[in-house]
Design a protein around this motif. Structure first.
Motif, short mmCIF file in Angstrom:
data_model
loop_
_atom_site.label_atom_id
_atom_site.label_comp_id
_atom_site.label_asym_id
_atom_site.label_seq_id
_atom_site.Cartn_x
_atom_site.Cartn_y
_atom_site.Cartn_z
N SER A 54 0.85 -1.19 0.00
CA SER A 54 0.00 0.00 0.00
C SER A 54 0.89 1.24 0.00
O SER A 54 2.11 1.15 0.15
N TYR A 69 2.41 4.58 1.79
CA TYR A 69 2.72 4.87 3.18
C TYR A 69 1.63 5.75 3.79
O TYR A 69 1.02 6.57 3.09
N SER A 70 1.38 5.57 5.08
CA SER A 70 0.40 6.40 5.77
C SER A 70 0.79 7.87 5.66
O SER A 70 1.97 8.21 5.58
N LYS A 71 -0.20 8.74 5.66
CA LYS A 71 0.06 10.17 5.52
C LYS A 71 0.75 10.73 6.75
O LYS A 71 1.68 11.53 6.66
N GLN A 83 3.72 8.31 13.27
CA GLN A 83 3.40 7.87 14.62
C GLN A 83 4.67 7.38 15.30
O GLN A 83 5.66 7.06 14.64
N ARG A 103 6.25 6.44 9.24
CA ARG A 103 5.03 6.19 8.47
C ARG A 103 4.98 4.69 8.19
O ARG A 103 6.01 4.04 8.06
N THR A 104 3.79 4.16 8.06
CA THR A 104 3.63 2.71 7.90
C THR A 104 2.92 2.38 6.58
O THR A 104 2.23 3.22 6.00
N ARG A 105 3.12 1.15 6.13
CA ARG A 105 2.40 0.63 4.97
C ARG A 105 2.08 -0.84 5.25
O ARG A 105 2.60 -1.42 6.20
N THR A 144 7.81 0.06 7.65
CA THR A 144 7.91 1.42 8.17
C THR A 144 9.05 2.18 7.51
O THR A 144 10.00 1.59 6.98
N GLU A 195 0.57 15.10 10.58
CA GLU A 195 -0.07 14.83 9.28
C GLU A 195 0.28 15.91 8.27
O GLU A 195 0.65 15.62 7.13
#
Length: 214
Positions: free
Chosen positions: A49, A51-53, A56, A64-66, A82, A187
């Motif tokens: 996916s 990466y998260s916007k 954390q 950021r994670t995927r 990550t 974010e």
């Protein structure tokens, strides 16, 4: 040999092509013997996916994670879930002297050091609290409301443009070092001025001009 299902990138694995045999969609031509090796339908490296916007805090890192989208179909992904490091991801704001040189009753003067606490993604500036030369603290009377001696900040907001805030009370003209506090918006990657809750892109401490002493 059945047609490969999502998430493969081709309908059939090389060297086979889609065809209909006995009324069924298959990949062919069929091998003469089942001893012939079959080619994997999984894409190389799997399918990740985006990466998260936002960032954390995980294992003392700001990341950021995927996630692996193809794992549920038996196709594992290679690589890390990550990306990041131990530094707070928000870059320090710039000097508002170039974007907001003047503001009512003051002008940009001093670009205070921006102190970042990376483990919490918070920051502060030490506000100058003296009048030894430039007038950093003044007692104002605006709209018939008396103010104590206060320091003056110029803020360039992301959405609101140039504005100002009486950032801290000067207990006395030459005492103490009050602070202005900020928190990283993980974010938008902008710093948020804690007092107003607004994202900012620049700041500066102002000196007073045309002020009205009590």
């Amino acid at each position: 040999m059945q047609i490969c299902q999502y998430p493969i990138q081709r309908a059939c694995c090389i060297p086979y092509v889609p065809m209909i045999i006995n009324g069924t969609h298959v990949c062919g031509p069929l091998p003469k013997t089942m001893r012939e090796p079959l080619t994997s339908c999984c894409p190389i490296g799997g399918i990740w996916s985006e990466y998260s916007k936002g960032y954390q805090r995980i294992n003392n890192q700001w990341v950021r994670t995927r996630r692996c989208l193809s794992e549920a179909n038996g196709c594992k992904c290679t690589g890390s879930e990550t990306i990041g490091n131990d530094k707070c991801p928000c870059p320090a704001p710039s000097n508002a002297a170039s974007t907001c040189p003047t503001i009512p009753n003051g002008r940009a003067h001093t670009f205070n050091n921006f102190h970042i606490q990376h483990d919490r993604c918070t920051a502060h500036i030490n506000i100058l609290n003296h009048n030894e030369g430039p007038i950093y603290c003044s007692s104002l009377k605006l709209s018939h409301k008396a103010y104590p001696w206060v320091a003056y900040l110029i803020i360039d907001e992301v959405d609101g443009g140039c504005t100002f805030d009486y950032g801290a009370a000067c207990i006395n003209v030459n005492g103490g070092n009050p602070r202005a506090a900020f928190t990283c918006n993980t974010e938008t990657l902008n710093w948020r001025y804690d007092f107003t809750g607004k994202d900012i892109k620049a700041y500066s401490q102002a000196v007073y001009i045309n002020y009205i002493p009590l």
